[in-house]
Design an enzyme around this catalytic site. Structure first.
Site: not given
Ligand code: NOJ
Length: 562
Positions: A119, A220, A262, A336-337
């Site tokens: 990530d 990200d 993302e 995870h969000d």
């Protein structure tokens, strides 16, 4: 140049383009599994998951059948935002292990045929990153323009830009008599991508990871790097694609890696630029249009809107047809969000297993690369904790901010139950034993008490579990070209209960039909005449013309090899 040469050149170019479109990459037939390391498996019993814990579960992941792990950040970090605030890009945070453990994870995973996707958080760093520590000292040190600074007066903000975790996006630094930009927490200063020196340092760091043998990167909030904050532009800035193309050329270009950006702002049009098959940017992006459907327009994610099933069908179908060959889709419900999908679009009570399997069927039958978030393959659910038991900075800031604004506590908690990020971050439910087998110590965040019913140990042993259903979906993607490459057509478009579609590849045809409700739904069994049932989330039935609550079926045409 003669007409003949011109024509030959044109054909050569077209041929090359077609070859690029035709070329199949490993990540186009892969299924990716996301690990949130602090909640996955704790090997040293300090209550926090770690790299050795992941290594100990590679067998489990192999059984599931995935091809790569997207690892949420494990770099050195003060953990203000659970690792999305990096203070050293080339070291591992001691809570997760060390570089040796990381090297071991990469090589052990490879033995299992599993790639590690790192990530990369390139929009911002931690305020403890040495670049920021230096930058904030003065306006003339070596790193002074690695971040986004704006002149101003203390107490008079440059503009009303808001940070994603609440409050202003500007913070005053007395040493420089300037504000810096932070689109997330005050401890996550935004990097200045206009600075070529900063960009070169980032490329060097990425090449260092490529040399370590990683299989790719998840980038990200990458649509934010071209920001122009004084103009109020955060995503899709004017130089965004210029930066991404340069990043690509200096790092993973022509290397057989998976890269996924993302991009909350992506549309099918911009996704075609990001994921152009010419390989100039990323392999694919995460787009969130289907995720954004449950919030009121123009408001925040906490302002819930009723779920609109017809819109969901329309949005997911639009991405299947409009992106088509011009780019590549990623397929996901969870990360995870985001809240657990079975608690959002499914039914986490009576029909938890059926609806978890149904939701999986819908996206695993589509074209693109599916992502499974840890625990999704068990049908793990949202939690309802006391506010003192939540850990996420975004949730805690929201709670405080809304209380101050006069919201009712009950209403704030309703939003947190539905959308809070900690829903996805409770420890992985491995076993019936204490702390769900995640750790022998009390974990950093409370385990969902339903681990007594929902855990991997039980599901591995039970053939009709959610786990084994996911395993079958993955195996079917490996087996059928029509799942990987077929064209998409929505069926039953106007039906308010059923999401169904057909995929076609040559003479192979796949039909997927799912009931999104807790009542039965009528279908026309003629539609499936001459089709074989590949998979269903219920035991066999005589009632072919009726779908049971949350029933999902996947069919293949019987005459495909004529
Ligand atoms: C997106 C990440 O997925 C999220 O967890 C994080 O808080 C923000 N970006 C900031 O890095």
């Amino acid at each position: 140049m003669s007409l003949v040469t011109l024509t030959v050149n044109r054909f050569a170019k077209e041929w090359q383009k077609n070859m690029e479109m035709e070329k199949k990459y490993w990540w186009q037939s892969s299924v990716i599994y996301q690990i949130y390391p602090r909640s996955f498996m704790d090997s040293n019993n300090d209550g926090i998951g770690d790299l050795r814990g992941i290594i100990s579960k590679l067998d489990y992941l192999k059984t599931l059948g995935i091809d790569a792990i997207w690892l949420s950040p494990v770099y050195k970090s003060p953990q203000d935002d659970n690792g999305y605030d990096i203070s050293d890009y080339t070291d591992i945070d001691p809570m997760f292990g060390n570089l040796e453990d990381m090297t071991l994870l990469i090589s052990k995973a490879k033995e299992y045929g599993i790639q590690i996707i790192m990530d990369l958080v390139l929009n911002h760093t931690s305020d403890e990153h040495p670049w920021f520590i230096e930058a904030k000292k003065s306006r003339d040190n070596l790193y002074h323009d690695y971040y986004v600074w704006v002149d101003g007066e203390e107490g008079i903000l440059p503009n009303d830009l808001k940070a994603c975790f609440g409050g202003s996006a500007w913070e005053w630094v007395p040493e420089r008599k300037q504000y810096y930009l932070h689109q997330f927490s005050v401890r996550q200063p935004d990097l200045n991508w206009e600075n070529p020196k900063l960009r070169a340092e980032i490329y060097k760091m990425i090449c260092w990871w490529i040399n370590k043998g990683v299989g790719g990167f998840r980038l990200d909030v990458i649509d934010l790097i071209g920001k122009e904050p004084l103009l109020g532009i955060t995503s899709d800035g004017p130089h965004l694609h210029e930066y991404i193309k340069e990043l690509n050329l200096n790092t993973w270009h022509n290397k057989d890696l998976l890269t996924v950006g993302e991009t909350w702002s992506a549309t099918p049009k911009t996704a075609e630029i990001y994921s152009n098959p010419d390989g100039s940017e990323f392999s694919m992006v995460f787009q969130f249009e289907h995720i954004l459907l449950d919030q009121q327009e123009g408001k925040s994610k906490w302002d819930l809107a009723p779920l609109d099933f017809m819109k969901l069908k329309q949005v997911l179908s639009k991405w299947q047809t409009e992106l088509s060959d011009g780019g590549w889709n990623s397929l996901f419900w969870n990360n995870h969000d985001l809240p657990r999908i079975v608690s959002r679009w499914g039914n986490d009570g009576q029909y938890r297993e059926e609806s978890a399997k149904m939701l999986a069927t819908i996206i695993h039958g589509m074209k693109g690369t599916p992502y499974i978030y840890q625990g999704e393959e068990l049908g793990m659910t949202n939690v309802r904790y006391d506010i003192s038991e939540y850990r996420d900075i975004e949730t805690l800031n929201l709670y405080k901010e809304r209380l101050e604004e006069g919201y009712e506590k009950e209403d704030i908690m309703a939003s947190i139950y539905a959308k809070g990020r900690d829903n996805a971050r409770t420890p992985m439910q491995w076993e019936l034993s204490a702390n769900a087998g995640f750790s022998q110590m009390a974990p950093w965040i409370k385990v969902n008490p339903n681990y007594l019913q929902i855990n991997a140990g039980e599901q591995l042993l039970r053939e009709d579990s959610v786990f084994h259903y996911y395993r079958q979906l993955i195996a079917l993607r490996k087996k059928y070209e029509v799942i990987r490459s077929g064209n998409y057509e929505l069926l039953y478009a106007e039906n308010p209960q059923i999401f169904a579609y057909q995929r076609t590849y040559g003479n192979e045809k796949l039909k997927v039909i799912c009931n999104f409700t807790d009542s039965t739904a009528n279908i026309c069994s003629e539609d499936f005449k001459n089709y074989e049932l590949l998979l269903c989330n219920y035991p066999a039935t005589e009632e072919e013309h009726q779908l049971r609550p949350y029933e999902a079926r996947m069919y293949i045409n019987a005459v495909r090899r004529s």
